[in-house]
Design a protein around this motif. Structure first.
Motif, PDB file in Angstrom:
ATOM      1  N   CYS A   1       0.874  -1.109   0.195  1.00 12.94           N
ATOM      2  CA  CYS A   1      -0.074  -0.019  -0.075  1.00 12.94           C
ATOM      3  C   CYS A   1       0.889   1.420   0.094  1.00 12.94           C
ATOM      4  CB  CYS A   1      -0.798  -0.005   1.109  1.00 12.94           C
ATOM      5  SG  CYS A   1      -1.980  -1.381   1.238  1.00 12.94           S
TER       6      CYS A   1
ATOM      7  N   CYS B   1      -4.101  -7.789   3.052  1.00  8.73           N
ATOM      8  CA  CYS B   1      -2.710  -7.255   2.963  1.00  8.73           C
ATOM      9  C   CYS B   1      -1.800  -7.250   4.072  1.00  8.73           C
ATOM     10  CB  CYS B   1      -2.696  -5.812   2.278  1.00  8.73           C
ATOM     11  SG  CYS B   1      -1.420  -5.161   1.826  1.00  8.73           S
TER      12      CYS B   1
ATOM     13  N   CYS C   1      -1.321   0.996   5.382  1.00  6.63           N
ATOM     14  CA  CYS C   1      -1.785  -0.066   4.856  1.00  6.63           C
ATOM     15  C   CYS C   1      -3.383  -0.190   4.667  1.00  6.63           C
ATOM     16  CB  CYS C   1      -1.203  -1.416   5.556  1.00  6.63           C
ATOM     17  SG  CYS C   1      -2.023  -2.971   4.818  1.00  6.63           S
TER      18      CYS C   1
HETATM   19 ZN   LIG Z   1      -0.978  -3.144   2.694  1.00  6.85          ZN
END
Ligand SMILES: [Zn+2]
Length: 158
Positions: A81, A125, A132
């Motif tokens: 991210c 993730c 993130c």
């Molecule tokens: Zn992430």
């Protein structure tokens, strides 16, 4: 077109996911690093081929839903991210470029922006970036999934 020499890269274990791709030399912002190469298949073919697989190296792009079944170094790049690379399409080919200067030894990362996925697949993730988003889906895909989930809930409540 003359073949561009690509920087020296190393694939090794990564804390983000099983393996990652690292640069062994410093890269400049905007520098083209490598191509996401592999067999070109249709979305339908990709679905058939990987129906029951957890890990795939598919790269979908374009309006027709073309898919590259990744084969090569680029398929080892992990999602983040807080990426230092991004993908770029040029004449049906996908290239990965640096979006900032990258020091030797850094892991190469780009945003997967996954879409059109199975609702059971959460694509969590674990990139560890402070910002993130908790998912590897694109923002549009997150919205689409939320709509579908809301609809399901509404049905179940009836
Ligand atoms: Zn992430």
């Amino acid at each position: 077109m003359p073949r561009q020499t690509s920087p020296r890269l190393l694939v090794r274990s990564s804390s983000i996911h099983a393996a990652g791709c690292y640069t062994l030399e410093p890269l400049r912002r905007g520098q083209q690093i490598l191509e996401y190469d592999g067999e070109r298949i249709s979305k339908r073919e990709a679905d058939l081929r990987y129906e029951d697989r957890l890990v795939t190296y598919l790269f979908g792009f374009g309006e027709k839903g073309d898919v590259i079944d990744g084969f090569g170094t680029a398929m080892f790049l992990n999602h983040s991210c807080d990426p230092n690379c991004k993908t770029h399409e040029e004449g049906g080919r996908i290239f990965i470029r640096a979006i900032r200067d990258i020091a030797a030894g850094e892991e190469l990362l780009y945003e997967y922006n996954l879409y059109d996925s199975d609702l059971a697949d959460t694509a969590d993730c674990y990139c560890g970036a402070p910002q993130c988003r908790g998912t590897m889906y694109s923002e549009a895909e997150v919205k689409r999934r939320n709509r579908l989930f809301a609809r399901r809930k509404a049905k179940a409540a009836r």
